[in-house]
Design a protein around this motif. Structure first.
Motif, PDB file in Angstrom:
ATOM      1  N   UNK A  75       0.842  -1.193   0.000  1.00  0.00           N
ATOM      2  CA  UNK A  75       0.000   0.000   0.000  1.00  0.00           C
ATOM      3  C   UNK A  75       0.882   1.249   0.000  1.00  0.00           C
ATOM      4  N   UNK A  76       0.508   2.229  -0.814  1.00  0.00           N
ATOM      5  CA  UNK A  76       1.311   3.445  -0.854  1.00  0.00           C
ATOM      6  C   UNK A  76       0.980   4.291  -2.056  1.00  0.00           C
ATOM      7  N   UNK A  77       1.663   5.428  -2.146  1.00  0.00           N
ATOM      8  CA  UNK A  77       1.432   6.335  -3.256  1.00  0.00           C
ATOM      9  C   UNK A  77       2.206   7.622  -3.088  1.00  0.00           C
ATOM     10  N   UNK A  78       1.841   8.609  -3.881  1.00  0.00           N
ATOM     11  CA  UNK A  78       2.559   9.877  -3.930  1.00  0.00           C
ATOM     12  C   UNK A  78       2.298  10.725  -2.688  1.00  0.00           C
ATOM     13  N   UNK A  79       3.308  11.476  -2.309  1.00  0.00           N
ATOM     14  CA  UNK A  79       3.147  12.420  -1.199  1.00  0.00           C
ATOM     15  C   UNK A  79       2.209  13.539  -1.625  1.00  0.00           C
ATOM     16  N   UNK A  80       1.324  13.926  -0.711  1.00  0.00           N
ATOM     17  CA  UNK A  80       0.404  15.023  -0.962  1.00  0.00           C
ATOM     18  C   UNK A  80       0.659  16.148   0.036  1.00  0.00           C
ATOM     19  N   UNK A  81       0.143  17.321  -0.280  1.00  0.00           N
ATOM     20  CA  UNK A  81       0.417  18.501   0.553  1.00  0.00           C
ATOM     21  C   UNK A  81      -0.114  18.347   1.977  1.00  0.00           C
ATOM     22  N   UNK A  82      -1.113  17.501   2.177  1.00  0.00           N
ATOM     23  CA  UNK A  82      -1.671  17.300   3.529  1.00  0.00           C
ATOM     24  C   UNK A  82      -0.768  16.444   4.411  1.00  0.00           C
ATOM     25  N   UNK A  83       0.217  15.764   3.829  1.00  0.00           N
ATOM     26  CA  UNK A  83       1.062  14.837   4.571  1.00  0.00           C
ATOM     27  C   UNK A  83       2.177  15.579   5.300  1.00  0.00           C
ATOM     28  N   UNK A  84       2.277  15.349   6.607  1.00  0.00           N
ATOM     29  CA  UNK A  84       3.329  15.997   7.389  1.00  0.00           C
ATOM     30  C   UNK A  84       4.712  15.526   6.966  1.00  0.00           C
ATOM     31  N   UNK A  85       4.807  14.251   6.597  1.00  0.00           N
ATOM     32  CA  UNK A  85       6.066  13.674   6.151  1.00  0.00           C
ATOM     33  C   UNK A  85       5.733  12.416   5.352  1.00  0.00           C
ATOM     34  N   UNK A  86       6.756  11.703   4.928  1.00  0.00           N
ATOM     35  CA  UNK A  86       6.520  10.530   4.084  1.00  0.00           C
ATOM     36  C   UNK A  86       5.936   9.367   4.866  1.00  0.00           C
ATOM     37  N   UNK A  87       6.199   9.297   6.168  1.00  0.00           N
ATOM     38  CA  UNK A  87       5.545   8.266   6.978  1.00  0.00           C
ATOM     39  C   UNK A  87       4.036   8.510   6.977  1.00  0.00           C
TER      40      UNK A  87
END
Length: 199
Positions: A55-67
């Motif tokens: 499960x996973x995908x691209x980082x989005x602006x709402x994400x604090x970090x990659x975790x």
């Protein structure tokens, strides 16, 4: 499977890729044995349809970090809530041929039924670590990539599923780090760049 080795691992980072993404490698226990959770991507997707992935995908602006990216995507794709996942650490970033830097996180998760988002995920599959590390279920080949030169591709065949590609690379490192499994020194074969894949 010694997951403490993930916690103490100093992972390599990939810098300078065009886009950032993250995945979650979920580990569960079933009958006292470790299993790894994968998704089988929906057949209608434009990229990598039908392939096994984390499960996973691209980082989005709402994400604090990659975790946060990995946990959000796991929730969206299979219904794994962030409070259910105990993140242990991460393994090395990989750079894909599509210019993504992918950061893989490893987490312990409960053994329960997961609810795949059918827009992206055809199936959620738990594969036994014992079978993934059985060399009878593994093969590899070397082929020339038109841009990146000689590449070794790894294939793990378990229960009718094949894990390969970028996910196969991440799985290989996870298994080498946490078990006594080691990739054989030489590939099973060298093939032409346009040879059919064993999947």
């Amino acid at each position: 499977m010694d997951l403490s080795r993930v916690a103490t691992h100093a992972p390599n980072a990939v810098d300078g890729a065009g886009q950032q993404a993250a995945v979650l490698a979920p580990i569960l226990e079933r009958g006292g044995e470790p299993y790894i959770l994968f998704t089988r991507r929906a057949d209608h997707l434009g990229e990598h349809p039908g392939q096994m992935s984390f499960p996973g995908g691209s980082r989005e602006s709402v994400d604090a970090d990659l975790c946060a990216t990995a946990l959000r995507e796991a929730d969206e794709e299979i219904g794994l809530r962030a409070d259910e996942a105990r993140v242990i650490g991460r393994i090395d970033d990989i750079q894909t041929v599509t210019d993504y830097a992918v950061r893989p996180y490893v987490a312990r998760v409960p053994d329960r039924e997961y609810d795949p988002d059918e827009r992206e995920v055809a199936e959620v599959v738990a594969l036994s670590v014992a079978e993934l590390t059985d060399l009878d279920n593994y093969e590899s080949e070397r082929r020339e990539h038109p841009t990146y030169g000689a590449r070794r591709i790894h294939f793990f065949h378990v229960d009718g599923y094949t894990v390969w590609g970028a996910t196969g690379v991440m799985l290989l490192q996870l298994l080498e780090l946490t078990t006594d499994w080691a990739v054989p020194d030489e590939p099973d074969r060298v093939v032409d760049p346009d040879a059919e894949l064993p999947v």
